[in-house]
Design an enzyme around this catalytic site. Structure first.
Site, PDB file in Angstrom:
ATOM      1  N   LYS A   1       0.833  -1.209   0.000  1.00 46.93           N
ATOM      2  CA  LYS A   1       0.000   0.000   0.000  1.00 46.93           C
ATOM      3  C   LYS A   1       0.871   1.264   0.000  1.00 46.93           C
ATOM      4  O   LYS A   1       0.635   2.204  -0.758  1.00 46.93           O
ATOM      5  CB  LYS A   1      -0.846  -0.023   1.275  1.00 46.93           C
ATOM      6  CG  LYS A   1      -2.161   0.693   1.174  1.00 46.93           C
ATOM      7  CD  LYS A   1      -2.764   0.750   2.551  1.00 46.93           C
ATOM      8  CE  LYS A   1      -4.212   0.422   2.564  1.00 46.93           C
ATOM      9  NZ  LYS A   1      -4.794   0.557   3.907  1.00 46.93           N
TER      10      LYS A   1
ATOM     11  N   THR B   1     -12.487   4.579  15.582  1.00 48.71           N
ATOM     12  CA  THR B   1     -13.690   4.449  16.417  1.00 48.71           C
ATOM     13  C   THR B   1     -13.432   3.347  17.429  1.00 48.71           C
ATOM     14  O   THR B   1     -13.256   2.188  17.062  1.00 48.71           O
ATOM     15  CB  THR B   1     -14.914   4.096  15.554  1.00 48.71           C
ATOM     16  OG1 THR B   1     -15.050   5.124  14.580  1.00 48.71           O
ATOM     17  CG2 THR B   1     -16.175   4.021  16.383  1.00 48.71           C
TER      18      THR B   1
ATOM     19  N   GLU C   1     -13.861  10.681  13.989  1.00 50.79           N
ATOM     20  CA  GLU C   1     -14.142  11.231  12.651  1.00 50.79           C
ATOM     21  C   GLU C   1     -15.591  10.967  12.272  1.00 50.79           C
ATOM     22  O   GLU C   1     -16.200  10.036  12.782  1.00 50.79           O
ATOM     23  CB  GLU C   1     -13.196  10.627  11.611  1.00 50.79           C
ATOM     24  CG  GLU C   1     -13.226   9.111  11.505  1.00 50.79           C
ATOM     25  CD  GLU C   1     -14.404   8.540  10.752  1.00 50.79           C
ATOM     26  OE1 GLU C   1     -14.902   9.231   9.859  1.00 50.79           O
ATOM     27  OE2 GLU C   1     -14.825   7.405  11.069  1.00 50.79           O
TER      28      GLU C   1
ATOM     29  N   ARG D   1     -18.202  10.725   5.614  1.00 50.84           N
ATOM     30  CA  ARG D   1     -19.039   9.770   4.873  1.00 50.84           C
ATOM     31  C   ARG D   1     -18.271   9.298   3.652  1.00 50.84           C
ATOM     32  O   ARG D   1     -17.706  10.117   2.923  1.00 50.84           O
ATOM     33  CB  ARG D   1     -20.332  10.436   4.388  1.00 50.84           C
ATOM     34  CG  ARG D   1     -21.337  10.701   5.475  1.00 50.84           C
ATOM     35  CD  ARG D   1     -22.420  11.615   4.980  1.00 50.84           C
ATOM     36  NE  ARG D   1     -21.877  12.864   4.470  1.00 50.84           N
ATOM     37  CZ  ARG D   1     -22.555  13.741   3.738  1.00 50.84           C
ATOM     38  NH1 ARG D   1     -23.798  13.493   3.406  1.00 50.84           N
ATOM     39  NH2 ARG D   1     -21.993  14.864   3.339  1.00 50.84           N
ATOM     40  N   GLU D   2     -18.269   7.991   3.419  1.00 51.37           N
ATOM     41  CA  GLU D   2     -17.621   7.488   2.212  1.00 51.37           C
ATOM     42  C   GLU D   2     -18.336   8.071   1.000  1.00 51.37           C
ATOM     43  O   GLU D   2     -19.542   8.299   1.024  1.00 51.37           O
ATOM     44  CB  GLU D   2     -17.681   5.959   2.173  1.00 51.37           C
ATOM     45  CG  GLU D   2     -16.787   5.324   3.208  1.00 51.37           C
ATOM     46  CD  GLU D   2     -16.854   3.808   3.177  1.00 51.37           C
ATOM     47  OE1 GLU D   2     -17.000   3.229   2.097  1.00 51.37           O
ATOM     48  OE2 GLU D   2     -16.749   3.210   4.256  1.00 51.37           O
TER      49      GLU D   2
ATOM     50  N   GLY E   1     -25.687  -0.257   4.722  1.00 48.52           N
ATOM     51  CA  GLY E   1     -24.422  -0.968   4.614  1.00 48.52           C
ATOM     52  C   GLY E   1     -23.268  -0.052   4.975  1.00 48.52           C
ATOM     53  O   GLY E   1     -23.451   0.979   5.612  1.00 48.52           O
TER      54      GLY E   1
ATOM     55  N   CYS F   1     -19.143   1.750   8.793  1.00 49.14           N
ATOM     56  CA  CYS F   1     -19.393   2.333  10.121  1.00 49.14           C
ATOM     57  C   CYS F   1     -20.715   1.957  10.758  1.00 49.14           C
ATOM     58  O   CYS F   1     -20.757   1.532  11.900  1.00 49.14           O
ATOM     59  CB  CYS F   1     -19.298   3.840  10.037  1.00 49.14           C
ATOM     60  SG  CYS F   1     -17.650   4.369   9.664  1.00 49.14           S
TER      61      CYS F   1
ATOM     62  N   LYS G   1     -21.134  -1.813  11.951  1.00 50.78           N
ATOM     63  CA  LYS G   1     -20.108  -2.181  12.926  1.00 50.78           C
ATOM     64  C   LYS G   1     -20.268  -1.394  14.224  1.00 50.78           C
ATOM     65  O   LYS G   1     -20.161  -1.941  15.311  1.00 50.78           O
ATOM     66  CB  LYS G   1     -18.750  -1.959  12.254  1.00 50.78           C
ATOM     67  CG  LYS G   1     -17.660  -1.357  13.032  1.00 50.78           C
ATOM     68  CD  LYS G   1     -16.399  -1.303  12.201  1.00 50.78           C
ATOM     69  CE  LYS G   1     -15.819   0.095  12.106  1.00 50.78           C
ATOM     70  NZ  LYS G   1     -15.401   0.702  13.338  1.00 50.78           N
TER      71      LYS G   1
HETATM   72  C1  UDX Z   1     -21.644   7.024   8.050  1.00 51.51           C
HETATM   73  C2  UDX Z   1     -21.924   8.398   8.732  1.00 51.51           C
HETATM   74  O1  UDX Z   1     -22.768   9.183   7.898  1.00 51.51           O
HETATM   75  C3  UDX Z   1     -20.613   9.111   9.022  1.00 51.51           C
HETATM   76  O2  UDX Z   1     -20.838  10.349   9.621  1.00 51.51           O
HETATM   77  C4  UDX Z   1     -19.842   8.175   9.937  1.00 51.51           C
HETATM   78  O3  UDX Z   1     -18.838   8.724  10.649  1.00 51.51           O
HETATM   79  C5  UDX Z   1     -19.502   6.910   9.158  1.00 51.51           C
HETATM   80  O4  UDX Z   1     -20.749   6.260   8.829  1.00 51.51           O
HETATM   81  P1  UDX Z   1     -21.112   6.214   5.572  1.00 51.51           P
HETATM   82  O5  UDX Z   1     -21.107   4.804   6.111  1.00 51.51           O
HETATM   83  O6  UDX Z   1     -20.038   6.587   4.620  1.00 51.51           O
HETATM   84  O7  UDX Z   1     -21.077   7.285   6.768  1.00 51.51           O
HETATM   85  O8  UDX Z   1     -22.499   6.413   4.782  1.00 51.51           O
HETATM   86  P2  UDX Z   1     -23.899   7.178   4.868  1.00 51.51           P
HETATM   87  O9  UDX Z   1     -24.015   8.081   3.700  1.00 51.51           O
HETATM   88  O10 UDX Z   1     -24.184   7.773   6.193  1.00 51.51           O
HETATM   89  O11 UDX Z   1     -24.887   5.940   4.576  1.00 51.51           O
HETATM   90  C6  UDX Z   1     -24.891   4.737   5.360  1.00 51.51           C
HETATM   91  C7  UDX Z   1     -25.921   3.758   4.823  1.00 51.51           C
HETATM   92  O12 UDX Z   1     -27.236   4.260   4.964  1.00 51.51           O
HETATM   93  C8  UDX Z   1     -25.758   3.446   3.317  1.00 51.51           C
HETATM   94  O13 UDX Z   1     -26.037   2.078   3.112  1.00 51.51           O
HETATM   95  C9  UDX Z   1     -26.789   4.312   2.655  1.00 51.51           C
HETATM   96  O14 UDX Z   1     -27.215   3.821   1.409  1.00 51.51           O
HETATM   97  C10 UDX Z   1     -27.901   4.289   3.703  1.00 51.51           C
HETATM   98  N1  UDX Z   1     -28.767   5.473   3.644  1.00 51.51           N
HETATM   99  C11 UDX Z   1     -28.255   6.703   3.957  1.00 51.51           C
HETATM  100  C12 UDX Z   1     -30.097   5.317   3.301  1.00 51.51           C
HETATM  101  O15 UDX Z   1     -30.564   4.212   3.013  1.00 51.51           O
HETATM  102  N2  UDX Z   1     -30.876   6.441   3.278  1.00 51.51           N
HETATM  103  C13 UDX Z   1     -30.411   7.681   3.598  1.00 51.51           C
HETATM  104  O16 UDX Z   1     -31.202   8.626   3.561  1.00 51.51           O
HETATM  105  C14 UDX Z   1     -29.052   7.821   3.944  1.00 51.51           C
END
Ligand code: UDX
Length: 475
Positions: free
Chosen positions: A68, A154, A188, A191-192, A298, A301, A304
């Site tokens: 990496k 985390t 942190e 969001r991905e 999914g 974060c 888990k």
């Molecule tokens: C999340 C948090 O938003 C972030 O602040 C944290 O620190 C890490 O976890 P992330 O996992 O990247 O970020 O994705 P996020 O955009 O929050 O979505 C999580 C899941 O929820 C995804 O599967 C997404 O498709 C779903 N989702 C999100 C919905 O189904 N509807 C929504 O309105 C928002």
């Protein structure tokens, strides 16, 4: 604008707990360039590293994965994240960002050390801390002088305390017995898919610590972002640790609730978009895009951290039925989406061609961890269906888990001769498809739209039998 900023700062200052309120005024904090080592070059470490370089610090990123680091030195990213490659290249070229596998070298040339290694789910649902512990052992062994250690991974509540006592005990046994340190909890919230934007944008900055001097220095490190209006919460370590779990599970509770509502609306014939607008009005700041139903939650974060929080709550003897319910609800919902395909195919998928559009857990990422597509692929392949997959970014990651599916070059390739289409990720590319053309290419016109992106009227016009998450006609 200046006036607004001032008000904002005042709000921020009121976030300070009483004992810290008069310790320093964020308005008076001066930016100072820091020498930062970031340990772990996953999503969080790499994006933070590039972000801190961009706001003017000298950053060295460390990882034990030699491949990496070798790739990063050549500008090859381990993940897809918009804007990341450009940022890494820019700061590798100007010398503000470097990469190494040599932790001692990184520690020697830094004052602030940020731990950003992964804490995946262990067998019992608790966060697995083996990588974190290994890092802390190395710190005890190699640290010299005074360091501020920021915990960004985390971690279970109480990890700050554990780290302090571990380091105090083990530094004494090391070569650099005189080394001293302060610990700051600094979770942190990236969001991905928009993590780079989040780093410079909406992301809250949470710093929890006991030492005022260390808190001050970490605020200095974040000063340019604070000046841009990012909210700052200065608090004690255990509160900072808990904020992270509370934040993630609050979002999960919200989306699980909306997913429940979508299934209910499907049954009674209500329109989920109207429901979402109603819910959003009950909270002035809630954007409807953050409460949209989907095929199940999914990503790394959400699932888990909910499991880790449940595990902790049991340890402390404090049951959290709301949080536990989200885990059950999410599992059920992911299966419900797949059930819709079975229903359209009269409960027999054996020998059928099923196209899955999107395997990333959400758009703009190549991450497939806990993706709803996993349930779908698992069940379809198990039941003897031919699964054809298309995703603009995440296919190679999914192919590792399910080598038996066919991975296609385009959406049209995947849906050719399909008996059913299951859409799981809200990629822009899927929003713009020509449904008329799709209707001509498939064998049977069955669609399950797990993201509510296709207009029901248009699906109907083109003769599709379809299921979605209670999105009704555009009225
Ligand atoms: C999340 C948090 O938003 C972030 O602040 C944290 O620190 C890490 O976890 P992330 O996992 O990247 O970020 O994705 P996020 O955009 O929050 O979505 C999580 C899941 O929820 C995804 O599967 C997404 O498709 C779903 N989702 C999100 C919905 O189904 N509807 C929504 O309105 C928002």
């Amino acid at each position: 604008m200046k006036y607004l900023k001032k008000i904002f700062y005042l709000i921020n200052i009121f976030c300070l707990p009483f004992h810290l309120l008069f310790s320093f005024d964020i308005l008076q904090v001066q930016f100072a360039q820091k020498r930062i080592a970031i340990i772990g070059t996953g999503y969080v470490g790499l994006i933070s590293g590039a972000g801190f370089a961009q706001i003017g610090h000298k950053v060295i990123c460390v990882d034990i994965d030699q491949e990496k680091i070798k790739n990063l030195k050549q500008g090859i990213m381990p993940i897809y994240e918009e804007g990341l490659k450009e940022l890494v290249q820019k700061h590798s070229n100007n010398g503000n960002l470097s990469f190494t596998t040599d932790i001692q070298k990184a520690l020697d040339q830094s004052d602030i050390i940020i731990i950003a290694v992964g804490t995946p789910v262990g067998n019992d649902g608790a966060a697995s801390m083996s990588a974190f512990r290994a890092v802390v052992s190395s710190l005890a062994q190699y640290m010299s002088g005074h360091k501020i250690i920021c915990i960004k991974s985390t971690v279970p509540v109480g990890t700050n305390k554990y780290t302090v006592s571990f380091l105090q005990k083990n530094i004494k046994k090391s070569v650099n017995k005189e080394a001293t340190f302060d610990i700051i909890s600094n979770p942190e919230f990236l969001r991905e898919g928009c993590a780079v934007k989040d780093f410079f944008g909406r992301n809250p900055i949470v710093v929890g610590g006991e030492s005022k001097k260390a808190l001050y220095e970490v605020c200095q490190m974040y000063k340019p972002l604070i000046d841009d209006g990012q909210p700052l919460i200065v608090t004690n370590p255990v509160t900072a640790e808990t904020i992270k779990y509370a934040w993630n599970t609050f979002l999960k509770v919200r989306i699980s609730y909306v997913n429940d509502m979508a299934r209910f609306c499907c049954a009674v014939g209500a329109d989920i978009n109207g429901i979402i607008k109603g819910i959003a009005l009950s909270d002035f700041h809630l954007p409807t895009e953050r409460i949209s139903p989907g095929p199940g939650i999914g990503g790394s974060c959400f699932p888990k951290d909910a499991l880790a929080l449940i595990n902790l709550s049991r340890k402390y003897g404090v049951p959290l039925p709301m949080v536990e319910a989200t885990v059950i609800a999410n599992k059920m919902h992911k299966n419900w989406i797949v059930d819709q395909v079975y229903e359209l195919l009269d409960n027999n998928v054996t020998g059928k061609n099923i196209a899955i559009l999107g395997v990333a857990f959400k758009a703009n990422t190549d991450d497939v961890r806990y993706s709803p597509a996993i349930e779908a692929l698992d069940r379809f392949l198990d039941d003897g269906a031919h699964v054809r997959v298309y995703d603009p970014r995440a296919m190679s990651n999914m192919a590792v888990l399910f080598p038996d599916a066919a991975y296609c070059d385009s959406l049209y390739d995947a849906i050719c001769d399909a008996d059913a289409i299951l859409l799981l990720t809200e990629w822009n590319e899927f929003k713009q498809v020509n449904l008329e053309q799709i209707a001509k290419l498939v064998r049977q016109k069955n669609i399950v739209d797990g993201r509510n992106i296709w207009d029901p009227d248009e699906l109907e016009r083109n003769g599709f039998a379809f299921r979605n998450l209670a999105r009704r006609s555009n009225i």
